[in-house]
Write a protein that holds these residues in place. Structure first.
Motif, PDB file in Angstrom:
ATOM      1  N   ARG A 156       0.838  -1.204   0.000  1.00 61.92           N
ATOM      2  CA  ARG A 156       0.000   0.000   0.000  1.00 61.92           C
ATOM      3  C   ARG A 156       0.873   1.255   0.000  1.00 61.92           C
ATOM      4  NH1 ARG A 156      -3.352  -0.020   5.009  1.00 61.92           N
ATOM      5  NH2 ARG A 156      -1.443   0.844   5.921  1.00 61.92           N
ATOM      6  N   ASP A 157       1.918   1.255   0.826  1.00 57.63           N
ATOM      7  CA  ASP A 157       2.837   2.395   0.856  1.00 57.63           C
ATOM      8  C   ASP A 157       3.580   2.527  -0.481  1.00 57.63           C
ATOM      9  OD1 ASP A 157       2.046   2.834   3.445  1.00 57.63           O
ATOM     10  OD2 ASP A 157       3.824   1.904   4.355  1.00 57.63           O
ATOM     11  N   LYS A 158       3.848   1.374  -1.103  1.00 59.87           N
ATOM     12  CA  LYS A 158       4.557   1.402  -2.387  1.00 59.87           C
ATOM     13  C   LYS A 158       3.735   2.117  -3.445  1.00 59.87           C
ATOM     14  CE  LYS A 158       8.083   0.091  -4.936  1.00 59.87           C
ATOM     15  NZ  LYS A 158       9.437   0.645  -4.688  1.00 59.87           N
ATOM     16  N   ILE A 159       2.412   1.993  -3.399  1.00 59.92           N
ATOM     17  CA  ILE A 159       1.546   2.697  -4.347  1.00 59.92           C
ATOM     18  C   ILE A 159       1.727   4.202  -4.198  1.00 59.92           C
ATOM     19  CG2 ILE A 159      -0.853   3.214  -4.939  1.00 59.92           C
ATOM     20  CD1 ILE A 159      -1.519   0.308  -4.261  1.00 59.92           C
ATOM     21  N   ALA A 160       1.735   4.686  -2.952  1.00 58.14           N
ATOM     22  CA  ALA A 160       1.931   6.124  -2.718  1.00 58.14           C
ATOM     23  C   ALA A 160       3.295   6.576  -3.233  1.00 58.14           C
ATOM     24  CB  ALA A 160       1.801   6.416  -1.224  1.00 58.14           C
ATOM     25  N   GLU A 161       4.308   5.746  -3.009  1.00 60.96           N
ATOM     26  CA  GLU A 161       5.661   6.064  -3.497  1.00 60.96           C
ATOM     27  C   GLU A 161       5.688   6.161  -5.018  1.00 60.96           C
ATOM     28  OE1 GLU A 161       9.782   3.555  -3.965  1.00 60.96           O
ATOM     29  OE2 GLU A 161       8.729   3.389  -2.050  1.00 60.96           O
ATOM     30  N   GLU A 162       5.040   5.190  -5.681  1.00 64.57           N
ATOM     31  CA  GLU A 162       5.044   5.189  -7.144  1.00 64.57           C
ATOM     32  C   GLU A 162       4.219   6.345  -7.712  1.00 64.57           C
ATOM     33  OE1 GLU A 162       7.027   3.568  -8.788  1.00 64.57           O
ATOM     34  OE2 GLU A 162       7.636   1.918  -7.485  1.00 64.57           O
ATOM     35  N   ALA A 171       4.001   9.300  -6.417  1.00 65.51           N
ATOM     36  CA  ALA A 171       4.889  10.463  -6.322  1.00 65.51           C
ATOM     37  C   ALA A 171       5.918  10.447  -7.439  1.00 65.51           C
ATOM     38  CB  ALA A 171       5.573  10.479  -4.953  1.00 65.51           C
ATOM     39  N   GLU A 172       6.403   9.253  -7.796  1.00 67.39           N
ATOM     40  CA  GLU A 172       7.400   9.160  -8.859  1.00 67.39           C
ATOM     41  C   GLU A 172       6.784   9.444 -10.230  1.00 67.39           C
ATOM     42  OE1 GLU A 172       9.556   5.504  -8.534  1.00 67.39           O
ATOM     43  OE2 GLU A 172      10.313   5.972  -6.529  1.00 67.39           O
ATOM     44  N   VAL A 173       5.522   9.079 -10.412  1.00 72.40           N
ATOM     45  CA  VAL A 173       4.835   9.445 -11.656  1.00 72.40           C
ATOM     46  C   VAL A 173       4.735  10.965 -11.755  1.00 72.40           C
ATOM     47  CG1 VAL A 173       2.634   9.392 -12.896  1.00 72.40           C
ATOM     48  CG2 VAL A 173       3.513   7.302 -11.846  1.00 72.40           C
ATOM     49  N   ALA A 174       4.350  11.602 -10.661  1.00 76.23           N
ATOM     50  CA  ALA A 174       4.211  13.059 -10.647  1.00 76.23           C
ATOM     51  C   ALA A 174       5.540  13.762 -10.903  1.00 76.23           C
ATOM     52  CB  ALA A 174       3.621  13.515  -9.316  1.00 76.23           C
ATOM     53  N   ALA A 175       6.628  13.131 -10.479  1.00 73.04           N
ATOM     54  CA  ALA A 175       7.957  13.745 -10.625  1.00 73.04           C
ATOM     55  C   ALA A 175       8.615  13.427 -11.959  1.00 73.04           C
ATOM     56  CB  ALA A 175       8.857  13.288  -9.481  1.00 73.04           C
ATOM     57  N   ALA A 176       8.013  12.574 -12.762  1.00 75.22           N
ATOM     58  CA  ALA A 176       8.606  12.181 -14.042  1.00 75.22           C
ATOM     59  C   ALA A 176       8.783  13.405 -14.936  1.00 75.22           C
ATOM     60  CB  ALA A 176       7.734  11.146 -14.729  1.00 75.22           C
ATOM     61  N   THR A 177       9.887  13.425 -15.678  1.00 73.43           N
ATOM     62  CA  THR A 177      10.260  14.627 -16.420  1.00 73.43           C
ATOM     63  C   THR A 177       9.959  14.577 -17.916  1.00 73.43           C
ATOM     64  OG1 THR A 177      12.498  13.723 -16.624  1.00 73.43           O
ATOM     65  CG2 THR A 177      12.064  15.213 -14.773  1.00 73.43           C
ATOM     66  N   ASP A 178       9.679  13.398 -18.449  1.00 72.37           N
ATOM     67  CA  ASP A 178       9.369  13.302 -19.876  1.00 72.37           C
ATOM     68  C   ASP A 178       8.478  12.082 -20.117  1.00 72.37           C
ATOM     69  OD1 ASP A 178      11.048  10.965 -20.044  1.00 72.37           O
ATOM     70  OD2 ASP A 178      12.783  12.287 -20.245  1.00 72.37           O
ATOM     71  N   ASP A 179       8.045  11.899 -21.372  1.00 71.83           N
ATOM     72  CA  ASP A 179       7.090  10.834 -21.692  1.00 71.83           C
ATOM     73  C   ASP A 179       7.648   9.446 -21.378  1.00 71.83           C
ATOM     74  OD1 ASP A 179       5.263  12.694 -22.496  1.00 71.83           O
ATOM     75  OD2 ASP A 179       5.615  12.418 -24.648  1.00 71.83           O
ATOM     76  N   HIS A 194       9.936   8.635 -19.216  1.00 74.84           N
ATOM     77  CA  HIS A 194      10.017   8.465 -17.768  1.00 74.84           C
ATOM     78  C   HIS A 194       8.635   8.202 -17.183  1.00 74.84           C
ATOM     79  CE1 HIS A 194      11.716  10.114 -13.705  1.00 74.84           C
ATOM     80  NE2 HIS A 194      11.494   8.809 -13.676  1.00 74.84           N
ATOM     81  N   ARG A 195       7.626   8.954 -17.661  1.00 73.93           N
ATOM     82  CA  ARG A 195       6.256   8.735 -17.183  1.00 73.93           C
ATOM     83  C   ARG A 195       5.775   7.333 -17.543  1.00 73.93           C
ATOM     84  NH1 ARG A 195       5.830  14.294 -17.746  1.00 73.93           N
ATOM     85  NH2 ARG A 195       5.745  14.172 -20.018  1.00 73.93           N
ATOM     86  N   HIS A 196       6.100   6.879 -18.748  1.00 71.10           N
ATOM     87  CA  HIS A 196       5.733   5.525 -19.186  1.00 71.10           C
ATOM     88  C   HIS A 196       6.278   4.494 -18.194  1.00 71.10           C
ATOM     89  CE1 HIS A 196       5.121   2.246 -22.199  1.00 71.10           C
ATOM     90  NE2 HIS A 196       6.199   1.742 -21.620  1.00 71.10           N
ATOM     91  N   GLU A 197       7.535   4.644 -17.840  1.00 72.94           N
ATOM     92  CA  GLU A 197       8.168   3.702 -16.921  1.00 72.94           C
ATOM     93  C   GLU A 197       7.524   3.753 -15.539  1.00 72.94           C
ATOM     94  OE1 GLU A 197      12.552   2.875 -14.849  1.00 72.94           O
ATOM     95  OE2 GLU A 197      12.318   4.421 -16.382  1.00 72.94           O
ATOM     96  N   GLU A 198       7.282   4.956 -15.040  1.00 69.98           N
ATOM     97  CA  GLU A 198       6.761   5.098 -13.687  1.00 69.98           C
ATOM     98  C   GLU A 198       5.298   4.672 -13.585  1.00 69.98           C
ATOM     99  OE1 GLU A 198       8.587   5.420 -11.296  1.00 69.98           O
ATOM    100  OE2 GLU A 198      10.418   6.227 -12.150  1.00 69.98           O
ATOM    101  N   VAL A 199       4.514   4.905 -14.640  1.00 68.10           N
ATOM    102  CA  VAL A 199       3.128   4.425 -14.624  1.00 68.10           C
ATOM    103  C   VAL A 199       3.120   2.896 -14.607  1.00 68.10           C
ATOM    104  CG1 VAL A 199       1.007   4.245 -15.978  1.00 68.10           C
ATOM    105  CG2 VAL A 199       2.082   6.469 -15.648  1.00 68.10           C
ATOM    106  N   LEU A 224       1.310   0.601 -11.775  1.00 68.22           N
ATOM    107  CA  LEU A 224       0.357  -0.484 -12.035  1.00 68.22           C
ATOM    108  C   LEU A 224       0.837  -1.786 -11.397  1.00 68.22           C
ATOM    109  CD1 LEU A 224      -0.502   0.263 -15.780  1.00 68.22           C
ATOM    110  CD2 LEU A 224      -2.006   0.559 -13.810  1.00 68.22           C
ATOM    111  N   LEU A 225       2.137  -2.048 -11.473  1.00 67.58           N
ATOM    112  CA  LEU A 225       2.698  -3.254 -10.850  1.00 67.58           C
ATOM    113  C   LEU A 225       2.463  -3.233  -9.341  1.00 67.58           C
ATOM    114  CD1 LEU A 225       4.350  -5.756 -11.882  1.00 67.58           C
ATOM    115  CD2 LEU A 225       6.382  -4.563 -11.034  1.00 67.58           C
ATOM    116  N   ALA A 226       2.619  -2.052  -8.743  1.00 67.05           N
ATOM    117  CA  ALA A 226       2.401  -1.928  -7.304  1.00 67.05           C
ATOM    118  C   ALA A 226       0.937  -2.155  -6.943  1.00 67.05           C
ATOM    119  CB  ALA A 226       2.855  -0.545  -6.828  1.00 67.05           C
ATOM    120  N   VAL A 227       0.020  -1.654  -7.780  1.00 69.48           N
ATOM    121  CA  VAL A 227      -1.413  -1.854  -7.519  1.00 69.48           C
ATOM    122  C   VAL A 227      -1.767  -3.342  -7.608  1.00 69.48           C
ATOM    123  CG1 VAL A 227      -3.737  -1.403  -8.385  1.00 69.48           C
ATOM    124  CG2 VAL A 227      -2.080   0.463  -8.245  1.00 69.48           C
ATOM    125  N   VAL A 228      -1.219  -4.022  -8.603  1.00 70.61           N
ATOM    126  CA  VAL A 228      -1.465  -5.462  -8.745  1.00 70.61           C
ATOM    127  C   VAL A 228      -0.935  -6.206  -7.518  1.00 70.61           C
ATOM    128  CG1 VAL A 228      -0.894  -7.529 -10.069  1.00 70.61           C
ATOM    129  CG2 VAL A 228      -1.498  -5.416 -11.261  1.00 70.61           C
TER     130      VAL A 228
END
Length: 258
Positions: free
Chosen positions: A172-178, A180-188, A190-195, A199-203
């Motif tokens: 559950r904490d990992k979802i919050a961490e991920e 934040a990393e999506v929000a901090a992603a700097t380009d497409d 990077h966002r692709h990777e972090e999203v 999703l892996l964390a949600v699963v």
């Protein structure tokens, strides 16, 4: 010689096998069927499996029977392609799966007794994999599986060797961490990777809760479709031109009505 008409062997499965042999017969067969190979048929096999699942969800026995026939045809098609290439036959397929089921159920077909059938099943499967040579814990999870389902299987395999959270708080904490990393992603890229990581964390969180992520998302899709159609009906057939506020009002009204 080309067949004069429908074939009628003694049993239904023999009839189906004879039909497929004739469809793949260079003398009078079907041009399309003759042109296929394992790779070109594979997408149809996957599609038919999903159509079986849809029929089951619909609860219509006639539709289930029909779709199971389509899926069985896929097995017969692949087996005939293999037979044409001298690789194996339908009988080999049937005998192999029968032997596997007997081997994996020694408490039914043998002398073994156990109070934990699932643990026994997993131990037998592990021994089968070991017999094929050294493999990693994640080897053998099919690449063609839906991404959510494959993620759940990969995480389950990792958990078997101890790579797992002890409770639900970690994932559950990992979802919050991920997030934040999506929000901090700097380009497409990077966002692709972090999203993907999100999703892996949600699963993983779903797995720890005992929820089938693939099934949960499938049901959520159906719910969204149902609610969206109800929104359109409330709006006179289309949401086109309505403000977001008006659309949200329809959405909330539909939710309340459920």
């Amino acid at each position: 010689m080309a067949a004069d008409g429908p074939v009628s062997p003694a049993s239904p499965i023999d009839r189906l096998l004879a039909v497929m042999r004739q469809l793949r017969n260079p003398d009078g067969g079907c041009e399309w069927d003759l042109a296929q190979d394992f790779s070109t048929i594979a997408p149809y096999t996957i599609e038919e499996a999903y159509e079986v699942a849809d029929a089951i969800a619909g609860g219509d026995p006639a539709a289930i029977c029909d779709e199971l026939g389509d899926l069985l045809l896929q097995v017969v098609f692949h087996a005939q392609i293999a037979a044409d290439d001298g690789l194996f036959t339908f009988d080999d397929v049937a005998n192999a799966i029968s032997a596997k089921m007997e081997r994996r159920h020694p408490h039914i077909f043998g002398d073994a007794t156990t109070s934990d059938v699932r643990q026994q099943w997993e131990a037998i499967k592990a021994n089968e994999r070991a017999a094929d040579g050294p493999k990693g814990a994640l080897d053998g999870v099919a690449l063609s599986l839906p991404a959510l389902l494959r993620a759940q299987k990969l995480q389950g395999r990792a958990a078997r060797v101890g790579f797992d959270w002890p409770d639900t708080e970690g994932p559950r904490d990992k979802i919050a961490e991920e997030l934040a990393e999506v929000a901090a992603a700097t380009d497409d890229a990077h966002r692709h990777e972090e999203v993907g990581d999100l999703l892996l964390a949600v699963v993983n969180y779903a797995r720890k809760l005992g929820v089938d992520a693939e099934g949960a998302l499938r049901d959520a899709n159906l719910k969204f479709e149902r609610r969206f159609a109800a929104m359109e009906a409330r709006a006179g057939g289309s949401l086109q031109g309505l403000s977001l506020g008006a659309q949200e009002a329809h959405w909330q009204a539909v939710k309340a009505s459920e």
